[in-house]
Design an enzyme around this catalytic site. Structure first.
Site, PDB file in Angstrom:
ATOM      1  N   TYR A 101     -21.649  45.360  56.630  1.00  0.00           N
ATOM      2  CA  TYR A 101     -20.315  45.939  56.434  1.00  0.00           C
ATOM      3  C   TYR A 101     -20.443  47.447  56.450  1.00  0.00           C
ATOM      4  O   TYR A 101     -21.293  48.005  55.753  1.00  0.00           O
ATOM      5  CB  TYR A 101     -19.741  45.479  55.075  1.00  0.00           C
ATOM      6  N   GLU A 185     -13.041  50.373  59.644  1.00  0.00           N
ATOM      7  CA  GLU A 185     -13.897  49.371  58.991  1.00  0.00           C
ATOM      8  C   GLU A 185     -14.473  48.438  60.047  1.00  0.00           C
ATOM      9  O   GLU A 185     -13.747  48.009  60.950  1.00  0.00           O
ATOM     10  CB  GLU A 185     -13.046  48.568  57.999  1.00  0.00           C
TER      11      GLU A 185
END
Ligand code: GDP
Ligand code: MN
Length: 376
Positions: A101, A185
């Site tokens: 992530y 993101e």
């Protein structure tokens, strides 16, 4: 404004972040052809502006073109957390070895950006942060310094990401800056069994205040959650829906904001913020009133205008025109002051609409509009 995954993917690609080959469609037959172009199999992904598509059944592997068509038919029209799926993206499947992530997000309170990274990717980052807080690192980023290779190296190392992710971290920062994003993101950023780093899913939130210099994201690409906000935007009005009962319209953001406060101080709740701006014409006033009067939550309307550039007689003309156009069933309290106020008041007096009354002060107008909520 949030972007769709395929739009985020396109930005990543433009900025040199490796992404899987992919195409978008709203047609199952076309999906079959796309799968064939991708080599046969494809991951069919619902395009919806929400996370958790995988868990909701909106991300499915299709083994061949025929299955891609069937899967697309099944995913199109799905409802994912209140978002109807109108298109799918078909992506070339990859062999995932590890999922990470990475994100940059604006930290308003600190006046900085925050890099967030984790070697535990692929799932809901809030969940990882809650159950394994040590697995998520947060590194402040000074917007003036940005993310250099050195900064990116430190972020990757702190999060336990492999060194090949450093380049992606630098480029992702470039996406944020160049595209005027508030959030970028990648979840998951993956390492394939072949050792390649790929951004498999992306989320980008653009800064609406920078839209004027981002020609690509035109006004019609904005999606409004509220139909009244959409109607107001179509008329070029600055309107924000609130959850009260007193419709508010004024000229100048400062005056409108203080009007909201004064109405709240009178024990009522504003139904909206609407600034018709300086130099607003009769037509703008009419447009503004028609938006407010079509809000079923509105019980009374407060028009608060201090004429500077805007002459009050033009505002009064606009109110009269709006009354003819929208035929309100709700009471209006109008306070006109400043440039040509006497003339504006006379226009309204002469029109003598049974639902319109005038007040001479802002406090008095707010008190009256608040009182009318309960009688209207
Ligand atoms: P989200 O659920 O909305 O975040 O959608 P994602 O695009 O992140 O997909 C969810 C999960 O599906 C990912 O974490 C991956 O594990 C898996 N996935 C997505 N694309 C691929 C792919 O091309 N190959 C494989 N094997 N898995 C994928
Ligand atoms: Mn994801």
């Amino acid at each position: 404004m949030d972007l769709y995954e395929h739009e985020a993917r396109a930005l990543f690609e433009e900025h040199g972040i490796p992404v899987p080959r992919a195409e978008v469609t709203d047609s199952p037959q076309e999906a079959r052809a796309i799968a064939r172009r991708l080599g046969g199999s494809a991951v069919v992904k619902a395009q919806a502006k929400t996370g958790g598509r995988g868990k909701a059944g909106g991300v499915r592997l299709a083994a061949d073109p025929a299955e891609a068509e069937r899967t697309t038919r099944r995913i199109l029209g799905m409802d994912i957390k209140g978002h109807r799926v109108g298109r799918v993206m078909l992506a070339q499947p990859v062999d995932i070895e590890a999922e990470f992530y990475v994100a940059y997000v604006l930290d308003r309170a600190a006046g900085r950006f925050l890099a967030i990274a984790s070697a535990v990717g692929g799932m809901d980052i809030e969940e990882v942060a809650a159950t394994r807080p040590e697995a998520v690192v947060r590194v402040p980023v000074d917007p003036a310094e940005g993310v250099t290779s050195a900064t990116a190296g430190a972020i990757a190392q702190a999060a336990g990401l492999p060194p090949q992710t450093v380049d992606v971290l630098v480029r992702l920062w470039e996406v944020l800056v160049r595209e005027d994003a508030l959030l970028v993101e990648v979840n998951p950023l993956v390492r394939t069994r072949q050792g390649q780093i790929l951004a498999l899913d992306g989320k980008v939130t653009l800064d609406d205040n920078a839209r004027f210099r981002q020609a690509r994201w035109g006004a019609d690409s904005i999606s409004y959650d509220d139909p009244l906000e959409a109607a107001a935007a179509a008329k070029g009005l600055t309107y924000v829906k609130l959850d009260g009962e007193v419709g508010i319209i004024g000229n100048g953001a400062g005056l409108v904001m203080s009007t909201l406060d004064v109405v709240a101080g009178c024990g009522a709740r504003p139904a909206n913020f609407l600034d018709i701006g300086g130099g607003a014409s009769a037509q703008v006033m009419a447009d503004g009133l028609s938006v407010i009067l079509s809000d079923p939550a509105v019980k009374s309307v407060l028009v608060n205008v201090f004429g500077g550039i805007t002459a009050c007689d033009a505002v009064a003309d606009g109110i009269v025109r709006a009354l003819d156009e929208v035929r309100p069933t709700k009471p209006l309290v109008v306070r006109l002051d400043g440039n040509n106020a006497a003339c504006g008041r006379t226009v309204l007096d002469e029109h003598a609409h049974p639902l319109v009354e005038q007040a001479t002060t802002m406090d008095g107008a707010a008190r009256r509009a608040a009182a009318l909520v309960n009688t209207g």
